[in-house]
Design an enzyme around this catalytic site. Structure first.
Site, PDB file in Angstrom:
ATOM      1  N   ALA A  75      90.137 -15.958  54.665  1.00  0.00           N
ATOM      2  CA  ALA A  75      89.658 -15.808  56.038  1.00  0.00           C
ATOM      3  C   ALA A  75      90.385 -16.792  56.937  1.00  0.00           C
ATOM      4  O   ALA A  75      90.788 -17.878  56.509  1.00  0.00           O
ATOM      5  CB  ALA A  75      88.147 -16.033  56.116  1.00  0.00           C
ATOM      6  N   ASP A  76      90.521 -16.400  58.192  1.00  0.00           N
ATOM      7  CA  ASP A  76      91.091 -17.305  59.186  1.00  0.00           C
ATOM      8  C   ASP A  76      90.425 -17.034  60.536  1.00  0.00           C
ATOM      9  O   ASP A  76      90.337 -15.874  60.964  1.00  0.00           O
ATOM     10  CB  ASP A  76      92.600 -17.126  59.311  1.00  0.00           C
ATOM     11  CG  ASP A  76      93.224 -18.230  60.142  1.00  0.00           C
ATOM     12  OD1 ASP A  76      93.461 -19.329  59.581  1.00  0.00           O
ATOM     13  OD2 ASP A  76      93.458 -18.028  61.339  1.00  0.00           O
ATOM     14  N   THR A  77      89.963 -18.084  61.173  1.00  0.00           N
ATOM     15  CA  THR A  77      89.258 -17.961  62.446  1.00  0.00           C
ATOM     16  C   THR A  77      90.079 -18.575  63.569  1.00  0.00           C
ATOM     17  O   THR A  77      90.594 -19.686  63.429  1.00  0.00           O
ATOM     18  CB  THR A  77      87.888 -18.653  62.375  1.00  0.00           C
ATOM     19  OG1 THR A  77      87.108 -18.059  61.329  1.00  0.00           O
ATOM     20  CG2 THR A  77      87.137 -18.515  63.694  1.00  0.00           C
TER      21      THR A  77
END
Length: 209
Positions: A75-77
């Site tokens: 995941a990457d925000t």
């Protein structure tokens, strides 16, 4: 009661983020952690959503190559305001710049999510090898006006320095968040409803022992 996957495969979280780990634990999803470190560099002409999804995929793939029999979640925000991507601040000055950009405005928070793993454990599957499933979630967040004292005090707490956009909605910055449109947990770092759907669609299930 301890929850276990109904196979020898494990879910591996390709992230060192304590917030993502806490979200998975709170949802009762068993996992192990294997963080990875990849360059977070925007490619020429790359849109924000594409950037977040690519980084999530690269994180998951890096770990999956070492654990091809497991499911890997990456995941990457990112935070976006006026088309500018705000990642984690480099230093105090960069954090102050980001907070001033967000002050009194509405912005987007996008999390790219990638689930990659072996052949799905679902009946009548035509896939013979591993799969990749890349998706994203976007939430709109409104932040109140921040004074210079607000910004200085917040930065001195140390909270902004490891967070996209230089703020944590679940922490001290919550006092300035006046509106959230969409998935709150996405802003924390992981859109749990989307993640759960992806896990179930690819045949992951849990039993209690």
């Amino acid at each position: 009661m301890v929850q276990r996957l109904e196979s020898d495969s494990m879910l591996v979280l390709a992230s060192a983020s304590p917030r993502r780990q806490e979200l998975l634990r709170n949802a009762g999803i068993p996992f192990v952690v294997q963080p990875t470190d990849i360059p977070e560099v925007l490619e020429e002409g790359e849109a924000p959503r594409e950037f977040a999804e690519r980084l999530a995929r690269e994180k998951a793939l890096t770990v999956f190559r070492q654990r091809p029999d497991d499911f890997v979640l990456g995941a990457d925000t990112i935070v976006i305001v006026d088309g500018e991507i705000l990642g984690k601040p480099r230093d105090d000055a960069d954090a102050a710049r980001m907070l001033r950009r967000l002050s009194g405005r509405r912005h987007q928070v996008t999390t790219g999510v990638c689930l990659i793993g072996p052949k799905p454990r679902i009946e009548n599957s035509k896939l013979e090898s591993g799969f990749e499933d890349v998706r994203s979630e976007t939430t709109l967040v409104t932040m109140d006006n921040l004074t210079d004292d607000d910004i200085r005090s917040y930065i001195s707490s140390g909270e902004p320095m490891d967070k996209a956009g230089a703020y944590g909605i679940q922490g001290r910055a919550s006092r300035w968040i006046s509106g959230v449109e969409g998935d709150y947990f996405n802003v924390v770092g992981l859109p749990m409803s989307l993640v759960y759907k992806m896990l179930r669609e690819h045949g992951m299930d849990w039993t209690e022992t």
